[in-house]
Design a protein around this motif. Sequence first.
Motif, PDB file in Angstrom:
ATOM      1  N   GLY A  37      -8.129  -0.143  -3.884  1.00 42.64           N
ATOM      2  CA  GLY A  37      -7.136   0.910  -3.690  1.00 42.64           C
ATOM      3  C   GLY A  37      -7.626   2.055  -2.843  1.00 42.64           C
ATOM      4  O   GLY A  37      -7.092   3.170  -2.939  1.00 42.64           O
ATOM      5  N   LEU A  38      -8.618   1.821  -1.998  1.00 44.05           N
ATOM      6  CA  LEU A  38      -9.236   2.900  -1.208  1.00 44.05           C
ATOM      7  C   LEU A  38      -9.192   2.611   0.286  1.00 44.05           C
ATOM      8  O   LEU A  38     -10.150   2.885   1.012  1.00 44.05           O
ATOM      9  CB  LEU A  38     -10.692   3.108  -1.662  1.00 44.05           C
TER      10      LEU A  38
ATOM     11  N   ASP B  42       7.443   4.234  11.244  1.00 42.36           N
ATOM     12  CA  ASP B  42       6.415   3.677  10.359  1.00 42.36           C
ATOM     13  C   ASP B  42       6.835   2.354   9.740  1.00 42.36           C
ATOM     14  O   ASP B  42       6.057   1.739   9.006  1.00 42.36           O
ATOM     15  CB  ASP B  42       6.094   4.679   9.239  1.00 42.36           C
ATOM     16  N   GLY B  43       8.052   1.896  10.024  1.00 44.68           N
ATOM     17  CA  GLY B  43       8.528   0.649   9.430  1.00 44.68           C
ATOM     18  C   GLY B  43       8.997   0.856   8.003  1.00 44.68           C
ATOM     19  O   GLY B  43       9.357   1.967   7.584  1.00 44.68           O
ATOM     20  N   ILE B  44       8.976  -0.224   7.228  1.00 45.55           N
ATOM     21  CA  ILE B  44       9.432  -0.165   5.842  1.00 45.55           C
ATOM     22  C   ILE B  44       8.266   0.100   4.905  1.00 45.55           C
ATOM     23  O   ILE B  44       8.353   0.940   4.001  1.00 45.55           O
ATOM     24  CB  ILE B  44      10.146  -1.473   5.458  1.00 45.55           C
ATOM     25  N   LEU B  45       7.148  -0.586   5.123  1.00 43.05           N
ATOM     26  CA  LEU B  45       6.008  -0.429   4.217  1.00 43.05           C
ATOM     27  C   LEU B  45       4.727  -0.903   4.897  1.00 43.05           C
ATOM     28  O   LEU B  45       4.760  -1.532   5.953  1.00 43.05           O
ATOM     29  CB  LEU B  45       6.254  -1.202   2.909  1.00 43.05           C
ATOM     30  N   ASP B  46       3.605  -0.577   4.263  1.00 46.99           N
ATOM     31  CA  ASP B  46       2.294  -1.075   4.668  1.00 46.99           C
ATOM     32  C   ASP B  46       1.835  -2.126   3.670  1.00 46.99           C
ATOM     33  O   ASP B  46       2.012  -1.965   2.455  1.00 46.99           O
ATOM     34  CB  ASP B  46       1.264   0.062   4.709  1.00 46.99           C
ATOM     35  N   LEU B  47       1.238  -3.197   4.198  1.00 48.04           N
ATOM     36  CA  LEU B  47       0.778  -4.307   3.364  1.00 48.04           C
ATOM     37  C   LEU B  47      -0.655  -4.650   3.755  1.00 48.04           C
ATOM     38  O   LEU B  47      -1.002  -4.638   4.938  1.00 48.04           O
ATOM     39  CB  LEU B  47       1.684  -5.526   3.550  1.00 48.04           C
ATOM     40  N   GLY B  48      -1.478  -4.948   2.746  1.00 45.08           N
ATOM     41  CA  GLY B  48      -2.865  -5.286   3.052  1.00 45.08           C
ATOM     42  C   GLY B  48      -3.425  -6.302   2.079  1.00 45.08           C
ATOM     43  O   GLY B  48      -3.017  -6.358   0.912  1.00 45.08           O
TER      44      GLY B  48
ATOM     45  N   LEU C  14       0.812  -1.213   0.000  1.00 44.51           N
ATOM     46  CA  LEU C  14       0.000   0.000   0.000  1.00 44.51           C
ATOM     47  C   LEU C  14       0.850   1.269   0.000  1.00 44.51           C
ATOM     48  O   LEU C  14       0.524   2.235  -0.683  1.00 44.51           O
ATOM     49  CB  LEU C  14      -0.925  -0.001   1.218  1.00 44.51           C
ATOM     50  N   LYS C  15       1.923   1.276   0.770  1.00 45.09           N
ATOM     51  CA  LYS C  15       2.774   2.461   0.857  1.00 45.09           C
ATOM     52  C   LYS C  15       4.158   2.053   1.318  1.00 45.09           C
ATOM     53  O   LYS C  15       4.307   1.173   2.168  1.00 45.09           O
ATOM     54  CB  LYS C  15       2.179   3.496   1.830  1.00 45.09           C
TER      55      LYS C  15
END
Length: 388
Positions: A371-372, A285-291, A272-273
């Motif tokens: 994507g929302l 915030d860590g490395i990334l967001d996953l969903g 996600l980011k």
Amino acid sequence: MKPTSVRLILIGSAISLALAGFGIFSYTIFRPVSQEASSSPSPAVPATPNAISALGRLEPAGGVFKIASPSATLGGGVGGSRVTRLLIKEGARVKADQPLAVIDNYDSLLASAMQAEAQVKEAQAQLAQVEAGAKQGDINAQRASVLRANAELPKAEADFQRADAEYRKAQWEAERYGQLFQSGAISESELRDRTLNLETKEKQRQQVRQAVEQAKLELEGARQTLNSVSEVRPTDVQQAQARVQVAVANFQKARADLNNAIVRAPVEGQVLKIYADPGEVIGNDGILDLGKTSQMYAVAEVDETYIGQVKAGQRAIITSYAFPGEIGGTVERVGLQVSKNAVLSTDPVEKTDTRVVEVKIRLDDSTTTAGLSNLQVKVAINTAGATP
């Protein structure tokens, strides 16, 4: 009626019509924008007697996963590690356990793991050597040493017997010449010669006796060595096995540390980011967001007053300006905790401080909402069980 009065009436009527037309034109052109906006279509949730309306947000199944480095805590906490390589891009779909990024301590941990693996192989080779015992060539060589020592002993014993016989003879002669000297039959010099010969034979006898003892010791030592190289002792095997276990444990630890230097996806999902690019320190915030965006959920914040009417399995409708139409869903889980609302309405009339319970609704179709994540939505839950 006079012509002058008729003319005045006609002029007044014309003026009145002109003013009315101008007023209608002015209202059309200059009417308030808020009235025009209020007439536009709204995604408001349909109001039915059996529907509970609430604000909510969209999120992937299981929520948003904050992916950080497992080795960050080992390296001194958050911010102690840097991203060396980023293996994915924002928006990419990944599988469970897929590598996402490599941390800066990967190379040093790789070297440690390779060294630990080599030590395991070395310990295993030593164990195999102990279990197999000595080489056959070494055993044969030691047997030959035993045979040589066994042959030297009889020779040394024979030399001792000869030396002992010569000693006894010299002793008899010395005693005999002593008697003759006492009777005056021989001179003192002849007695002294026999005495010196006896002393010489005694020393020779002692030397040969020592040679016999040495030959016995050499034979016993050769036999013990032969037994040692031929025997596989359980204690030696156990010691070698313990060395293998220690080496394997060190290798497993080194491999675990190396695995912590590679950030992997805990679940299948979509990136996600990204918060940390190559060369950047990993922050809070860590490395990334996953969903798991393949299945989206609406998290409705239902007022605590109406939460008793909401049950799992009830149908719901989700609407928003961000996507056309409406999306159906099913209540999957009702929260167990009352908290302050996090989703705030833009309507100034509505309350901003409300006690709510989160209700998770599984969307029937996640195509338009993948994507929302975190999108604010309006939710209508049909408490009668039918679609609102």
